[in-house]
Design a protein around this motif. Structure first.
Motif, short mmCIF file in Angstrom:
data_model
loop_
_atom_site.label_atom_id
_atom_site.label_comp_id
_atom_site.label_asym_id
_atom_site.label_seq_id
_atom_site.Cartn_x
_atom_site.Cartn_y
_atom_site.Cartn_z
N ILE A 70 -25.72 -30.34 -12.88
CA ILE A 70 -26.53 -30.86 -11.78
C ILE A 70 -25.93 -32.16 -11.27
O ILE A 70 -25.83 -32.39 -10.06
CB ILE A 70 -27.98 -31.09 -12.25
N LEU A 71 -25.54 -33.04 -12.20
CA LEU A 71 -24.92 -34.31 -11.79
C LEU A 71 -23.69 -34.08 -10.92
O LEU A 71 -23.51 -34.74 -9.89
CB LEU A 71 -24.53 -35.12 -13.04
N GLU A 72 -22.85 -33.14 -11.31
CA GLU A 72 -21.63 -32.87 -10.55
C GLU A 72 -21.95 -32.36 -9.15
O GLU A 72 -21.30 -32.74 -8.17
CB GLU A 72 -20.76 -31.88 -11.31
N ARG A 73 -22.96 -31.53 -9.05
CA ARG A 73 -23.37 -31.02 -7.74
C ARG A 73 -24.00 -32.11 -6.89
O ARG A 73 -23.80 -32.15 -5.67
CB ARG A 73 -24.32 -29.83 -7.92
N LEU A 74 -24.77 -32.99 -7.52
CA LEU A 74 -25.38 -34.11 -6.79
C LEU A 74 -24.32 -35.03 -6.22
O LEU A 74 -24.42 -35.49 -5.07
CB LEU A 74 -26.31 -34.89 -7.72
N ARG A 75 -23.30 -35.31 -7.03
CA ARG A 75 -22.22 -36.20 -6.57
C ARG A 75 -21.51 -35.61 -5.36
O ARG A 75 -21.12 -36.33 -4.43
CB ARG A 75 -21.21 -36.42 -7.70
N SER A 76 -21.35 -34.31 -5.38
CA SER A 76 -20.65 -33.64 -4.29
C SER A 76 -21.51 -33.55 -3.03
O SER A 76 -21.03 -33.82 -1.92
CB SER A 76 -20.23 -32.23 -4.73
N LYS A 77 -22.78 -33.21 -3.19
CA LYS A 77 -23.64 -32.96 -2.03
C LYS A 77 -24.24 -34.22 -1.45
O LYS A 77 -24.52 -34.30 -0.24
CB LYS A 77 -24.75 -31.99 -2.42
N TYR A 78 -24.45 -35.25 -2.30
CA TYR A 78 -25.11 -36.47 -1.84
C TYR A 78 -24.24 -37.69 -2.17
O TYR A 78 -24.65 -38.56 -2.95
CB TYR A 78 -26.50 -36.61 -2.46
N PRO A 79 -23.05 -37.77 -1.60
CA PRO A 79 -22.14 -38.88 -1.93
C PRO A 79 -22.67 -40.25 -1.50
O PRO A 79 -22.20 -41.28 -2.01
CB PRO A 79 -20.87 -38.52 -1.16
N GLU A 80 -23.66 -40.26 -0.59
CA GLU A 80 -24.21 -41.54 -0.14
C GLU A 80 -25.21 -42.11 -1.14
O GLU A 80 -25.62 -43.27 -1.03
CB GLU A 80 -24.88 -41.37 1.24
N HIS A 81 -25.61 -41.32 -2.11
CA HIS A 81 -26.52 -41.79 -3.15
C HIS A 81 -25.74 -42.29 -4.37
O HIS A 81 -24.75 -41.69 -4.76
CB HIS A 81 -27.46 -40.66 -3.60
N ASP A 404 -27.69 -24.09 -9.61
CA ASP A 404 -27.78 -23.81 -8.17
C ASP A 404 -29.24 -23.66 -7.74
O ASP A 404 -29.63 -24.09 -6.65
CB ASP A 404 -27.00 -22.54 -7.83
N LEU A 405 -30.05 -23.06 -8.61
CA LEU A 405 -31.48 -22.91 -8.32
C LEU A 405 -32.17 -24.27 -8.22
O LEU A 405 -32.99 -24.52 -7.32
CB LEU A 405 -32.14 -22.06 -9.41
N ILE A 406 -31.81 -25.16 -9.13
CA ILE A 406 -32.38 -26.51 -9.11
C ILE A 406 -31.92 -27.28 -7.88
O ILE A 406 -32.70 -27.97 -7.23
CB ILE A 406 -31.99 -27.26 -10.41
N MET A 407 -30.66 -27.13 -7.52
CA MET A 407 -30.13 -27.81 -6.34
C MET A 407 -30.81 -27.32 -5.06
O MET A 407 -31.02 -28.09 -4.12
CB MET A 407 -28.63 -27.62 -6.25
N LYS A 408 -31.16 -26.06 -5.03
CA LYS A 408 -31.86 -25.51 -3.86
C LYS A 408 -33.21 -26.21 -3.71
O LYS A 408 -33.63 -26.54 -2.58
CB LYS A 408 -32.05 -24.02 -4.03
N TYR A 409 -33.88 -26.46 -4.82
CA TYR A 409 -35.15 -27.18 -4.78
C TYR A 409 -34.94 -28.63 -4.35
O TYR A 409 -35.68 -29.15 -3.50
CB TYR A 409 -35.83 -27.13 -6.16
N ILE A 410 -33.92 -29.26 -4.91
CA ILE A 410 -33.65 -30.67 -4.60
C ILE A 410 -33.34 -30.86 -3.11
O ILE A 410 -33.72 -31.86 -2.49
CB ILE A 410 -32.50 -31.20 -5.47
N SER A 411 -32.65 -29.89 -2.53
CA SER A 411 -32.27 -30.00 -1.11
C SER A 411 -33.48 -30.09 -0.19
O SER A 411 -33.38 -30.56 0.94
CB SER A 411 -31.39 -28.83 -0.71
#
Length: 414
Positions: A70-81, A404-411
């Protein structure tokens, strides 16, 4: 009657005082106490009041591995955070404190009102992710007050936990403060629903996403190529003395042409020497590799850390330690390579192990005889090694996707 939250706060503050005293005599507790002194200075240094942040909290290394996809996906999708990662345990923090997966890695301050408020004022997260078991009443209470979205991921529940007991009202209320729950299995979802928590999704274990990614890495090791030399190889990882006793007896008495790797949990020289001296076959320690002719070596002892995952890629059979007394270690890392896995008899509470024991991909043994008989059966039927291994790789392939399921929720939140 004294309110339970008030009593909880008294106990938290008393616990901190006790820990500071114990730290004078215990090295691990000293890390626990001393390390928390740097939390607020680190946050003040690295987090600006105008920063957008995401905070993930894990207990230790195992939960870190679950949070990592999840951390790796967050870094990629939300680089401004900016990402804040907190640990409860020294065994997690001290290993990962310099990890680049987060902008700042800290110890979680104790769950007292004053420390919680200061921590949240500094981090001011847009999203909070707790992993698996982490339920801290004051953190969750103040996150709820501040209306900060908070989710629990890779969670797994059992009837033994306090939330499902008649006297567990306070912790049950705290558990109910998450905005959403991603649980590993249907049983956990049913348990949550039994206490009125319905905002729950069965997502599986994010560790399966993590281990799946191992196959895409370069797992080649020159010394293992030379050592294995196209022979059948058993890799025993994270072994404890109870495991090593069985392994050593088998190695000493077998006439089968098998190479053995032992990667003990305890790698202090005195323990490694004890293993080596008990073996009657040709033994070499990793620290003594040099230019040795590894083709002639029967047993390789790995007296370092960080190599076990890659070494598993060379195994035809894996033995994972801890199942006799101390707690089973990671069975998913060898499972991803599609090989049979042998463990000790105590695997209850380790969901993936329970699943794969039921399916036949992981085989528990309870004694020297049961291990010897199992090895004989496997070596006499090479096709069974392949078939059993396929059960494990198929299990991982069919159960990945939680991150990926968790990231869909986070989005939908960020």
């Amino acid at each position: 009657m004294m309110p339970l939250r008030f009593l909880y706060n008294i106990l938290i503050n008393l616990s901190w005082l006790v820990l500071k005293v114990v730290a004078l005599f215990n090295a691990k507790i000293k890390l626990f106490v001393q390390g928390r002194k740097s939390t607020f200075p680190l946050l003040e240094e690295k987090i600006h009041p105008t920063d957008n942040t995401i905070w993930m909290h894990v207990a230790s290394l195992g939960e870190f591995e679950q949070g990592l996809p999840i951390l790796e996906r967050l870094r990629s999708k939300y680089p401004e955070h900016k990402v804040v990662l907190s640990f409860f345990s020294p065994s997690g923090y001290e290993v990962k404190k310099n990890s680049s997966v987060a902008d700042v890695v800290v110890y979680l301050p104790m769950d007292s009102n004053s420390k919680v408020k200061r921590f949240l004022n500094l981090v001011n997260p847009d999203l909070v992710i707790f992993v698996k078991y982490e339920v801290w009443p004051n953190y969750l209470h103040h996150l709820k007050i501040r209306n900060i979205p908070t989710i629990l991921v890779s969670a797994i529940f059992s009837k033994r936990q306090i939330y499902f007991k008649s006297f567990g009202g306070f912790m049950r209320k705290s558990l109910g403060m998450f905005n959403h729950y991603f649980v590993q299995d249907k049983k956990s979802k049913v348990l949550l629903e039994s206490i009125g928590i319905n905002n729950c999704t069965i997502g599986g274990d994010t560790r399966l996403d993590r281990v799946s990614e191992i196959l895409n890495r370069n797992n080649q090791l020159d010394f293992m190529d030379r050592f294995k030399n196209n022979q059948l190889c058993l890799v025993a990882g994270s072994t404890w003395p109870e495991d090593e006793k069985i392994l050593i007896s088998y190695i000493n008495n077998t006439d089968e042409k098998v190479k053995f790797v032992i990667a003990p949990h305890e790698i202090k020289p005195v323990h490694v020497d004890k293993i080596a001296s008990a073996l009657k076959k040709t033994v070499l320690r990793y620290s003594e590799l040099g230019n040795q002719n590894l083709k002639e070596v029967d047993v390789l002892i790995i007296d370092t850390i960080g190599l076990l995952t890659k070494i598993y890629s060379y195994a035809n059979i894996a033995y994972v330690g801890g199942g006799f007394a101390t707690g089973l270690h990671n069975t998913m890392e060898p499972a991803v390579f599609g090989i049979p896995i042998i463990i000790g008899p105590q695997f209850e509470g380790f969901k993936e192990a329970e699943d794969l024991v039921n399916k036949g991909g992981i085989i528990p043994i309870s004694s020297q005889d049961s291990f010897d008989n199992l090895m004989r059966d496997l070596l006499n039927k090479p096709i069974s090694i392949k078939n059993i291994g396929n059960i494990n790789s198929n299990y991982i392939n069919s159960n990945r996707g939680a991150a990926d399921l968790i990231m869909k929720y986070i989005s939908k939140i960020l």
